[in-house]
Design a protein around this motif. Sequence first.
Motif, PDB file in Angstrom:
ATOM      1  N   UNK A  71       0.577  -1.009  -0.717  1.00 36.90           N
ATOM      2  CA  UNK A  71       0.247  -0.227   0.010  1.00 36.90           C
ATOM      3  C   UNK A  71       0.845   1.060   0.210  1.00 36.90           C
ATOM      4  N   UNK A  72       0.297   1.848  -0.712  1.00 36.26           N
ATOM      5  CA  UNK A  72       1.183   3.014  -0.925  1.00 36.26           C
ATOM      6  C   UNK A  72       0.063   4.354  -0.382  1.00 36.26           C
ATOM      7  N   UNK A  73       0.380   5.312   0.538  1.00 30.48           N
ATOM      8  CA  UNK A  73      -0.433   6.361   1.151  1.00 30.48           C
ATOM      9  C   UNK A  73       0.191   8.000   1.144  1.00 30.48           C
ATOM     10  N   UNK A 143      20.109   1.822 -10.803  1.00 28.32           N
ATOM     11  CA  UNK A 143      18.827   1.870  -9.081  1.00 28.32           C
ATOM     12  C   UNK A 143      17.684   1.568  -9.200  1.00 28.32           C
ATOM     13  N   UNK A 144      16.784   1.749 -10.464  1.00 30.06           N
ATOM     14  CA  UNK A 144      15.830   0.920 -10.500  1.00 30.06           C
ATOM     15  C   UNK A 144      15.719  -0.537 -10.579  1.00 30.06           C
ATOM     16  N   UNK A 145      16.383  -0.674 -11.411  1.00 29.99           N
ATOM     17  CA  UNK A 145      17.009  -2.029 -11.931  1.00 29.99           C
ATOM     18  C   UNK A 145      16.837  -3.267 -10.488  1.00 29.99           C
ATOM     19  N   UNK A 146      17.765  -2.537  -9.515  1.00 33.85           N
ATOM     20  CA  UNK A 146      18.171  -3.294  -8.591  1.00 33.85           C
ATOM     21  C   UNK A 146      16.625  -3.560  -7.543  1.00 33.85           C
ATOM     22  N   UNK A 147      15.797  -1.674  -7.332  1.00 38.42           N
ATOM     23  CA  UNK A 147      15.173  -2.171  -6.124  1.00 38.42           C
ATOM     24  C   UNK A 147      14.431  -2.797  -6.718  1.00 38.42           C
ATOM     25  N   UNK A 148      13.956  -3.217  -8.336  1.00 41.61           N
ATOM     26  CA  UNK A 148      12.374  -3.706  -8.725  1.00 41.61           C
ATOM     27  C   UNK A 148      13.671  -5.458  -7.686  1.00 41.61           C
ATOM     28  N   UNK A 149      15.373  -5.762  -8.319  1.00 46.36           N
ATOM     29  CA  UNK A 149      15.864  -7.276  -7.608  1.00 46.36           C
ATOM     30  C   UNK A 149      15.127  -7.727  -6.381  1.00 46.36           C
ATOM     31  N   UNK A 173       9.866   4.292  -6.290  1.00 44.12           N
ATOM     32  CA  UNK A 173       9.083   4.248  -5.321  1.00 44.12           C
ATOM     33  C   UNK A 173       8.079   3.140  -6.976  1.00 44.12           C
ATOM     34  N   UNK A 174       8.548   3.233  -8.166  1.00 43.47           N
ATOM     35  CA  UNK A 174       7.741   2.966  -9.257  1.00 43.47           C
ATOM     36  C   UNK A 174       6.264   2.364  -9.193  1.00 43.47           C
ATOM     37  N   UNK A 175       7.228   1.550  -8.398  1.00 43.94           N
ATOM     38  CA  UNK A 175       5.601  -0.043  -8.583  1.00 43.94           C
ATOM     39  C   UNK A 175       5.624  -0.223  -7.186  1.00 43.94           C
ATOM     40  N   UNK A 176       4.133  -1.273  -6.779  1.00 43.90           N
ATOM     41  CA  UNK A 176       3.720  -1.657  -6.066  1.00 43.90           C
ATOM     42  C   UNK A 176       4.826  -3.232  -5.949  1.00 43.90           C
ATOM     43  N   UNK A 177       4.734  -3.715  -7.343  1.00 42.75           N
ATOM     44  CA  UNK A 177       5.958  -4.849  -7.687  1.00 42.75           C
ATOM     45  C   UNK A 177       7.463  -5.193  -7.319  1.00 42.75           C
ATOM     46  N   UNK A 178       8.203  -3.502  -6.676  1.00 44.98           N
ATOM     47  CA  UNK A 178       8.861  -3.470  -6.142  1.00 44.98           C
ATOM     48  C   UNK A 178       9.268  -3.949  -5.157  1.00 44.98           C
ATOM     49  N   UNK A 179       8.020  -4.206  -4.549  1.00 48.47           N
ATOM     50  CA  UNK A 179       8.135  -3.982  -2.745  1.00 48.47           C
ATOM     51  C   UNK A 179       7.757  -5.744  -2.812  1.00 48.47           C
ATOM     52  N   UNK A 180       8.056  -6.001  -1.388  1.00 48.42           N
ATOM     53  CA  UNK A 180       7.441  -6.964  -0.987  1.00 48.42           C
ATOM     54  C   UNK A 180       6.038  -7.124  -0.200  1.00 48.42           C
ATOM     55  N   UNK A 181       5.112  -8.255  -0.157  1.00 46.67           N
ATOM     56  CA  UNK A 181       3.709  -7.800  -0.317  1.00 46.67           C
ATOM     57  C   UNK A 181       3.936  -7.630   1.476  1.00 46.67           C
ATOM     58  N   UNK A 182       3.024  -6.630   2.354  1.00 47.99           N
ATOM     59  CA  UNK A 182       2.914  -5.889   3.351  1.00 47.99           C
ATOM     60  C   UNK A 182       3.689  -4.917   3.568  1.00 47.99           C
TER      61      UNK A 182
END
Length: 240
Positions: A71-73, A143-149, A173-182
Amino acid sequence: MSSKVLCGIISNLVQSFLTHRHEAKFIQQIVQDVSLKLHLINLSIDRKLVGMETRVRDIISSLELDLDDVRMIGIKGIGGGGKTTLARAIFDHISIWFEGKSFVENVREVSKGSLFGLKDLQKQILSSALNDQTIVVDGVSDGKSMMKRMMPNRKVLVVLDDVDDIDQLEALAGESTWFKPGSRIIITTRDEQVLVAQRVNVIHDVTLLSDEEAICLFSRHAFGREIPDQGYEELLRKVN
């Protein structure tokens, strides 16, 4: 704790049990849910921060920490309106529930004040959230690639403070898919359109202090207590 709150916790746990029916997972969920709810119920904010407790509670509620999603707020308001203070209070209160955390201050200033601003901010997020100070970021694209990975491996709490451009969010924080659920991402800004473009889940307006809160704040500094000296209250209302 009130009986109403206890009933709510028990009801949620029963529903969880009926859904999962797995003993070990159910017990773990009980511990997590009760601990989290007790922590939030006992939320205590620095008494020097007038009017902050309700605002903190509202935003924490919208984060829905018990949900296993990303979630992003957004927190928006005028400069000097308390956005950073509010975000910091929330960060300090809930960061214990995350595997990694990063509070990134002055995104606007840092990203535009240096040729390597965004790259440095990416490194800050990766290093602090993953607890690895050896991370090297060669450029924004890298940096984007590293964050996604790397970021999907850890449930993180990230605060991006004072954002004013969508390019900053696309890099950090480009996409929610960059981050683990939770994971939870909190963005503070003066510009609502940045939050709209990022498609955040919820946007909170930081309101100015009410008359009563303003009097309380002034009284604390002037008289050392929340209620002004007798005879001064009406005068303070006129000044306010």
